[in-house]
Design a protein around this motif. Structure first.
Motif, mmCIF file in Angstrom:
data_model
loop_
_atom_site.group_PDB
_atom_site.id
_atom_site.type_symbol
_atom_site.label_atom_id
_atom_site.label_comp_id
_atom_site.label_asym_id
_atom_site.label_seq_id
_atom_site.Cartn_x
_atom_site.Cartn_y
_atom_site.Cartn_z
ATOM 1 N N CYS A 163 0.833 -1.215 0.000
ATOM 2 C CA CYS A 163 0.000 0.000 0.000
ATOM 3 C C CYS A 163 0.862 1.258 0.000
ATOM 4 O O CYS A 163 0.520 2.259 -0.663
ATOM 5 C CB CYS A 163 -0.927 -0.010 1.212
ATOM 6 N N ILE A 164 1.976 1.222 0.722
ATOM 7 C CA ILE A 164 2.866 2.385 0.750
ATOM 8 C C ILE A 164 3.468 2.627 -0.633
ATOM 9 O O ILE A 164 3.546 3.773 -1.113
ATOM 10 C CB ILE A 164 3.966 2.178 1.803
ATOM 11 N N SER A 165 3.869 1.574 -1.313
ATOM 12 C CA SER A 165 4.423 1.720 -2.665
ATOM 13 C C SER A 165 3.375 2.265 -3.623
ATOM 14 O O SER A 165 3.687 3.087 -4.497
ATOM 15 C CB SER A 165 4.954 0.371 -3.164
ATOM 16 N N ASN A 166 2.148 1.846 -3.480
ATOM 17 C CA ASN A 166 1.084 2.355 -4.340
ATOM 18 C C ASN A 166 0.858 3.839 -4.124
ATOM 19 O O ASN A 166 0.652 4.607 -5.080
ATOM 20 C CB ASN A 166 -0.201 1.575 -4.074
ATOM 21 N N SER A 167 0.894 4.269 -2.838
ATOM 22 C CA SER A 167 0.688 5.693 -2.551
ATOM 23 C C SER A 167 1.820 6.556 -3.105
ATOM 24 O O SER A 167 1.618 7.729 -3.400
ATOM 25 C CB SER A 167 0.569 5.904 -1.040
ATOM 26 N N LYS A 168 3.009 5.961 -3.274
ATOM 27 C CA LYS A 168 4.140 6.693 -3.832
ATOM 28 C C LYS A 168 4.160 6.649 -5.357
ATOM 29 O O LYS A 168 5.044 7.247 -5.979
ATOM 30 C CB LYS A 168 5.448 6.126 -3.289
ATOM 31 N N GLN A 176 -4.054 -3.706 -6.809
ATOM 32 C CA GLN A 176 -2.761 -3.492 -7.472
ATOM 33 C C GLN A 176 -2.807 -3.942 -8.940
ATOM 34 O O GLN A 176 -2.162 -3.316 -9.796
ATOM 35 C CB GLN A 176 -1.659 -4.231 -6.711
ATOM 36 N N TYR A 207 3.704 1.522 -8.799
ATOM 37 C CA TYR A 207 2.686 0.475 -8.917
ATOM 38 C C TYR A 207 3.302 -0.908 -9.165
ATOM 39 O O TYR A 207 2.753 -1.912 -8.732
ATOM 40 C CB TYR A 207 1.723 0.827 -10.054
ATOM 41 N N ASN A 209 -6.197 -6.357 -1.693
ATOM 42 C CA ASN A 209 -5.033 -5.555 -2.075
ATOM 43 C C ASN A 209 -4.467 -6.013 -3.420
ATOM 44 O O ASN A 209 -4.069 -5.188 -4.257
ATOM 45 C CB ASN A 209 -3.972 -5.664 -0.986
#
Length: 356
Positions: free
Chosen positions: A152-157, A205, A160, A201
């Motif tokens: 989730c943190i990688s997605n917010s940054k 993704q 993807y 999740n």
């Protein structure tokens, strides 16, 4: 005196015999009596005679001592009782089974099992080995949660690709967790919330990486599992994917299926789903059906975005009267925190002038 009767000489003496001496009661010769001394030395001779009970309340009589000096103590079931003056501790037979004893240290705490003297302090708790099946289950569950969080943190940054890799790894670890529980015959302890989080999740993704078919398949796994409560609402997400693919009839079908899963008490959620349905109808050019959805929203829970969409539909149908009424209705809608009224007032007034 004539009535006084005097004992005659011929009558027996009533006091006779009191001064007669019986030699058998003489104790002076007992020390030389061999038969008596032999009886004293036998066990029968050592047995004390029965003691008469002392009446309660008898005055002047003190309590008899337990053992007078020079007297042989009374035997007991635990052996000979020592006399009071002896230096040896007096045994206690009646309470020995309960852990009490008179031979121990005075003032010591109650310790019937002798734990304080024999064992010492309690040993520290043993640490569970990491190789045990129970510990493996805990470690795997913790690792799965960490992978979901990292995804989730990688997605917010905006990363993807990394988010998808973390989501896939979380799925593999979750399956390994299920196998470990099967080895322990602990299927009833399955963490359904964790399984739902992993699948949800992963589907998100996939969608973020525009892998729509994989996302739909993952959402389908969640929706078909009856163990997941309210999973039917995820059909909205599936409808959004079909909308991105411009498969509008399929999107409307899934939106309506999701709408059936939402109770009437959740008006805000129902309004959002109906707004999606109205927008799809606009994309398909079916303005009349779109107006039906938008008008229902304006009656139940009006908002300015739906009001603008309704005006556009009336404009497409060239219905000026309903456009004017919709504008008037729109002026009564609460902007919900947007207090900058000037940027809306000028534009709305100019539009109203065009239809006067």
């Amino acid at each position: 005196m004539e009535h006084v009767h005097l004992a005659g000489e011929d009558e027996d003496d009533i006091y006779g015999g009191f001064n007669d001496y019986n030699a058998t009661l003489d104790t002076g010769e007992l020390e030389q009596d061999s038969a008596f001394q032999h009886a004293v030395r036998t066990s029968h001779g050592r047995r004390p005679p029965p003691t008469a009970k002392i009446p309660i309340g008898t005055a002047g009589i003190g309590r008899l001592g337990t053992a007078a000096q020079g007297r042989v103590g009374m035997p007991s079931s635990m052996g000979a009782r020592p006399v009071t003056g002896s230096t040896e501790a007096r045994p206690m037979t009646a309470v020995r089974a309960a852990g009490y004893t008179s031979a121990g240290a005075r003032g010591a705490g109650f310790d019937p099992m002798n734990q304080a003297t024999s064992q010492g302090p309690a040993p520290p708790l043993e640490t569970m080995s990491q190789d045990s099946p129970e510990e493996k289950v805990k470690l795997l569950e913790k690792k799965v949660n960490e992978l979901i969080e990292q995804s989730c943190i990688s997605n917010s940054k905006g990363d993807y690709s990394a988010a998808l890799d973390k989501a896939k790894e979380a799925g593999r670890q979750e399956r390994a967790l299920v196998r470990e529980r099967e080895k322990l015959n602990a299927q009833d302890q399955a963490n359904l919330d964790l399984t739902y989080s992993v699948l949800f999740n992963l589907a998100n993704q996939y969608s973020a990486n525009e892998m729509y078919q994989e996302a739909l398949n993952t959402y389908q796994v969640i929706v078909k599992n009856k163990m997941f409560n309210n999973a039917g609402r995820l059909k909205v997400n599936m409808g959004n994917i079909y909308f991105k693919q411009k498969n509008f009839p399929k999107a409307i079908k899934l939106y309506r299926m999701a709408l059936d899963q939402v109770p009437n008490t959740h008006k805000e959620m129902r309004s959002k789903i109906m707004q999606n349905i109205g927008i799809v109808f606009v994309k398909m050019g079916q303005y009349t059906d779109a107006i039906t959805s938008f008008e229902h929203i304006m009656q139940e829970q009006p908002d300015y975005k739906t009001g603008f969409n309704l005006i556009l539909c009336y404009y497409a149908l060239n219905d000026k009267d309903k456009m004017k009424k919709s504008f008037q209705k729109l002026l009564t809608v609460d902007l919900k925190g947007d207090t900058d009224d000037e940027k809306y007032t000028a534009s709305v007034v100019e539009i109203l002038k065009c239809y006067n």
